[in-house]
Motif scaffolding. Structure first.
Motif, PDB file in Angstrom:
ATOM      1  N   LEU A 151       0.870  -1.175   0.000  1.00 25.67           N
ATOM      2  CA  LEU A 151       0.000   0.000   0.000  1.00 25.67           C
ATOM      3  C   LEU A 151       0.909   1.227   0.000  1.00 25.67           C
ATOM      4  CD1 LEU A 151      -2.781   1.335   0.199  1.00 25.67           C
ATOM      5  CD2 LEU A 151      -2.650   1.070   2.683  1.00 25.67           C
ATOM      6  N   MET A 152       0.929   1.900  -1.125  1.00 25.62           N
ATOM      7  CA  MET A 152       1.850   3.030  -1.300  1.00 25.62           C
ATOM      8  C   MET A 152       1.036   4.321  -1.386  1.00 25.62           C
ATOM      9  SD  MET A 152       4.972   3.288  -4.041  1.00 25.62           S
ATOM     10  CE  MET A 152       3.956   2.810  -5.425  1.00 25.62           C
ATOM     11  N   GLY A 153       1.457   5.312  -0.650  1.00 27.70           N
ATOM     12  CA  GLY A 153       0.711   6.564  -0.684  1.00 27.70           C
ATOM     13  C   GLY A 153       1.542   7.729  -0.200  1.00 27.70           C
ATOM     14  N   ASP A 154       1.149   8.897  -0.615  1.00 25.11           N
ATOM     15  CA  ASP A 154       1.843  10.109  -0.230  1.00 25.11           C
ATOM     16  C   ASP A 154       1.651  10.359   1.262  1.00 25.11           C
ATOM     17  OD1 ASP A 154       3.372  12.313  -0.633  1.00 25.11           O
ATOM     18  OD2 ASP A 154       2.176  13.108  -2.284  1.00 25.11           O
ATOM     19  N   VAL A 155       2.518  11.191   1.805  1.00 21.33           N
ATOM     20  CA  VAL A 155       2.416  11.508   3.231  1.00 21.33           C
ATOM     21  C   VAL A 155       1.046  12.111   3.534  1.00 21.33           C
ATOM     22  CG1 VAL A 155       4.869  11.794   3.716  1.00 21.33           C
ATOM     23  CG2 VAL A 155       3.612  13.679   2.715  1.00 21.33           C
ATOM     24  N   GLY A 156       0.439  11.643   4.637  1.00 22.16           N
ATOM     25  CA  GLY A 156      -0.840  12.194   5.072  1.00 22.16           C
ATOM     26  C   GLY A 156      -2.046  11.708   4.297  1.00 22.16           C
ATOM     27  N   CYS A 157      -1.914  10.614   3.516  1.00 23.11           N
ATOM     28  CA  CYS A 157      -3.040  10.166   2.687  1.00 23.11           C
ATOM     29  C   CYS A 157      -3.953   9.189   3.426  1.00 23.11           C
ATOM     30  CB  CYS A 157      -2.523   9.531   1.401  1.00 23.11           C
ATOM     31  SG  CYS A 157      -1.725   7.936   1.654  1.00 23.11           S
ATOM     32  N   GLY A 158      -3.573   8.737   4.601  1.00 23.36           N
ATOM     33  CA  GLY A 158      -4.447   7.851   5.375  1.00 23.36           C
ATOM     34  C   GLY A 158      -4.188   6.366   5.182  1.00 23.36           C
ATOM     35  N   LYS A 159      -2.931   5.980   5.004  1.00 24.82           N
ATOM     36  CA  LYS A 159      -2.610   4.559   4.817  1.00 24.82           C
ATOM     37  C   LYS A 159      -2.873   3.753   6.089  1.00 24.82           C
ATOM     38  CE  LYS A 159       1.617   5.411   3.758  1.00 24.82           C
ATOM     39  NZ  LYS A 159       1.463   6.884   3.784  1.00 24.82           N
ATOM     40  N   THR A 160      -2.582   4.359   7.250  1.00 18.70           N
ATOM     41  CA  THR A 160      -2.723   3.628   8.512  1.00 18.70           C
ATOM     42  C   THR A 160      -4.165   3.209   8.737  1.00 18.70           C
ATOM     43  OG1 THR A 160      -0.884   4.896   9.445  1.00 18.70           O
ATOM     44  CG2 THR A 160      -2.304   3.717  10.985  1.00 18.70           C
TER      45      THR A 160
END
Length: 712
Positions: free
Chosen positions: A314-323
């Motif tokens: 799961l790859m995403g920009d900082v602050g995108c809500g991956k957690t």
């Protein structure tokens, strides 16, 4: 520098008996021979080669030329122009050697042929093996660059001088190699010429229709073209390099496919869940997931319900809500009566995840615990006992989770945050604590698609690009350190409003060589300017000290943190609105983007200040302007790849890969899709002896051995 006689006999025997032996093994055995086979016993140059990673025949052949010199031009002397590179057959008519140490007069060798006169000039002592050619009336062949002086045509320090019957020693097209002290390009070329003719034949691993379509030669023929081209046809040289590049990236992708196959061996136990826990979580959030978050949650659900083990990034920009997406996966596993291991690289991040997830699930009846390296012995014993008995649903921790004493009753899902901090072997050791556990890896480092396929070809990938609407845009400015006083005045006003500031420095201690700022010095400066509400945070502090500093920062007892890149990932303080990065020109763009992502997490306007030194290169200014002009991490990653090249990006996997010799994602990126698809078809038929040779050729067998994975 001749091949040892017994080795020549060995090769001849190998060639004669190829029909009765394993041709493929002869090929690998030959390429893995030590380079000292070609050198005299005790030759110090063997050690020099070893210093640049050249120890075997293969290492030398994989050290490709970076340029070529055309020595085919042999004009009449009176037709020559200044700076022409010529190869001439001449007769020595007169010599004037300077044998005096004190005199600075050059040595001159006067030569002629039927078309004119040429003088060879040496300002330094002439090596004996060259000087022996300069006998009166002897015929020689000389190659070098023409200069025109008052005395006529001259060649200063000729590149090559040989006797007239040794023309074979002068390549028509001379490859030029990167060299180091004591190892000349000519030496590298001469050794390569000794190796190439004796390479055992090898069966082809690529289909003939593909070879014909691309106009490729065999792998070995392509090496020969590059080390000894018959002409300077740029297209032929490119085709030869492309063949080597494709073989290399193909071996790489096969390696990843085999790793995936290994990880997914055996059907996992059926996972059953209705999604009730996830629904309860989403009802209590107070906001909706973004469309991309919802898509990622759905893809993960399908993986979890599949009879194949999940291997997803799961790859995403900082602050995108991956957690939050990862938490949904964890709740599905828990609903299926499975346990979850959530591993992170730092204790600061582990504590933060623990507190945030606790807040999310406090009404869901989830048993959550935290295990760190500094967890007290009695508390650790209780946690391990409950974990083994199945009383704990989810455990969050650092490398402590790898320990043998950490056992699970029914581990069903492994989540690894900031996965590039962990290697393949570490991931596998954690997965092996459960029977057919699913794997979900998180990355806040946006990676260009080509690099993603090269780094994570063994995984399915979900991408979240968009951030929640509530997040504020971050204004990025570039500022010289000469204007630091004005910046400090601005920071004083900011902290008086209750907002917080990060001040990041590259080093903890002073470095005269790099002349970078360091934390202690910046801390002293900021204390003097801003008062005692400034704190210091770096990796050498004890965990409890770092945790205390972060807690005071979150509570507002400290409003400025001077830190190293320890705060690069995971720190979440909504009140932090300014990120100052000293000597920003020393950071990679991706790292700068990660640091910038520590602010802009609340409702207030946020800023990132890139402080640079007094002397900044044009390339550094260009890089900083990219960060100023773009906020999309994936776009920044593409630009960073263009500027930096692929080398650093290929280190993201952190799994022991040695890097590519021939393949360059910038030049050969279009090959990756095809190589990946072709690798998929090959793996279904593996093991195959000739494909195993391809993997051995590019040291993939060593890669697997390092991670306790067999190739069969």
């Amino acid at each position: 520098m001749e091949l040892k006689e017994n080795y020549i006999e060995l090769i001849l025997i190998t060639h004669k008996n190829q029909k009765n032996s394993k041709v493929e093994q002869a090929f690998i055995t030959y390429l893995n021979r030590n380079l000292n086979e070609l050198m005299k016993v005790g030759d110090g140059r063997v050690k020099l080669f070893a210093k640049i990673g050249i120890r075997t025949f293969k290492d030398l052949l994989f050290h490709l030329p970076y340029d070529y010199v055309n020595r085919s031009y042999s004009p009449l002397i009176h037709e020559m122009q200044k700076d022409d590179l010529v190869t001439l057959e001449l007769t020595v008519t007169e010599v004037s050697f300077n044998n005096s140490i004190r005199s600075k007069a050059p040595s001159k060798i006067f030569c002629e042929n039927e078309s004119g006169f040429v003088t060879l000039i040496y300002f330094n002592k002439i090596p004996p093996y060259i000087k022996q050619n300069f006998l009166i009336n002897s015929k020689i062949i000389v190659s070098g660059k023409i200069d025109i002086q008052s005395e006529g045509f001259v060649i200063i320090h000729p590149d090559i001088v040989v006797k007239s019957n040794e023309r074979y020693k002068i390549p028509v097209i001379e490859p030029i190699y990167l060299k180091v002290e004591g190892l000349t390009s000519k030496l590298i070329w001469s050794l390569a010429q000794k190796i190439l003719p004796l390479i055992p034949t090898i069966n082809e691993w690529l289909p003939q229709e593909l070879i014909a379509k691309k106009g490729w030669k065999s792998f070995v023929e392509s090496l020969k073209i590059l080390h000894k081209p018959s002409n300077l046809n740029i297209n032929n040289l490119k085709i030869a390099r492309d063949r080597l590049a494709f073989d290399e990236v193909l071996a790489h992708q096969i390696c990843l496919k085999l790793l995936r196959k290994k990880l997914q061996q055996g059907a996992k136990n059926t996972v059953q869940f209705s999604g009730q826990l996830v629904n309860d979580l989403l009802k209590n959030l107070g906001f909706q997931l973004t469309k991309e978050q919802q898509m990622a949650v759905k893809a993960i659900e399908q993986d979890q319900l599949s009879d194949k083990k999940m291997l997803r990034l799961l790859m995403g920009d900082v602050g995108c809500g991956k957690t939050l997406v990862a938490l949904c996966a964890a709740l599905n596993a828990i609903e299926s009566k499975k346990q979850v291991a959530f591993m992170v690289p730092t204790e600061i991040l582990a504590n933060q995840h623990y507190k945030n997830i606790t807040r999310y699930v406090e009404k869901l009846g989830i048993n959550l615990c935290l295990l760190l390296g500094n967890t007290k012995a009695e508390e650790r014993r209780q946690i391990l006992e409950k974990l083994q008995n199945g009383e704990i649903d989810t455990i969050i921790g650092t490398h402590a989770l790898f320990q043998d004493k950490v056992t699970f009753a029914n581990l069903g899902l492994v989540i690894i945050d900031e996965q590039h901090r962990f290697g393949v072997k570490q991931r596998m050791s954690l997965l092996q604590k459960g029977e057919n556990a699913d794997l979900l890896m998180l990355s806040a480092t946006p990676i260009p698609r080509t690099i993603s396929m090269l780094s994570y070809g063994d995984m399915d990938v979900s991408i979240i690009k968009n951030k929640p609407v509530s997040n504020k845009a971050i204004v990025t400015t570039i500022l010289s350190k000469s204007k630091i006083a004005a910046l400090l005045d601005r920071i004083k006003a900011i902290i008086q409003k209750g907002e917080r500031v990060y001040w990041v420095c590259p080093l903890i201690e002073e470095s005269e060589k790099l002349q970078l700022s360091y934390v202690e010095n910046s801390f002293a400066v900021l204390i003097q300017s801003l008062g005692d509400n400034v704190a210091m945070l770096h990796g050498k502090m004890k965990p409890e000290e770092r945790e205390k500093v972060m807690q005071e920062f979150k509570e507002g007892k400290k409003t400025v943190i001077v830190a190293t890149t320890v705060i690069e990932v995971g720190i979440d303080v909504p009140e932090a609105t300014i990120m100052v990065i000293e000597n920003a020109e020393r950071f990679g763009l991706s790292q700068l983007h990660q640091l910038r992502g520590r602010v802009g997490r609340g409702s207030a306007a946020s800023y990132c200040v890139l402080l640079h030194g007094h002397k900044v290169s044009l390339v550094s200014k260009k890089r900083l302007n990219i960060l100023k002009n773009f906020s999309d991490g994936f776009r920044i990653a593409e630009k960073d790849l263009e500027i930096r090249g692929s080398g650093d990006y290929l280190g993201f996997r952190q799994s022991g890969e040695s890097g590519f010799k021939f393949f360059d994602p910038l030049k050969n990126g279009q090959m990756v899709d095809f190589a990946d698809n072709y690798a998929s078809s090959i793996v279904t038929k593996y093991p195959n002896p000739i494909i195993k040779i391809l993997l051995q050729l590019f040291d993939k067998d060593m890669y697997f051995a390092q991670h306790d994975v067999t190739l069969t």
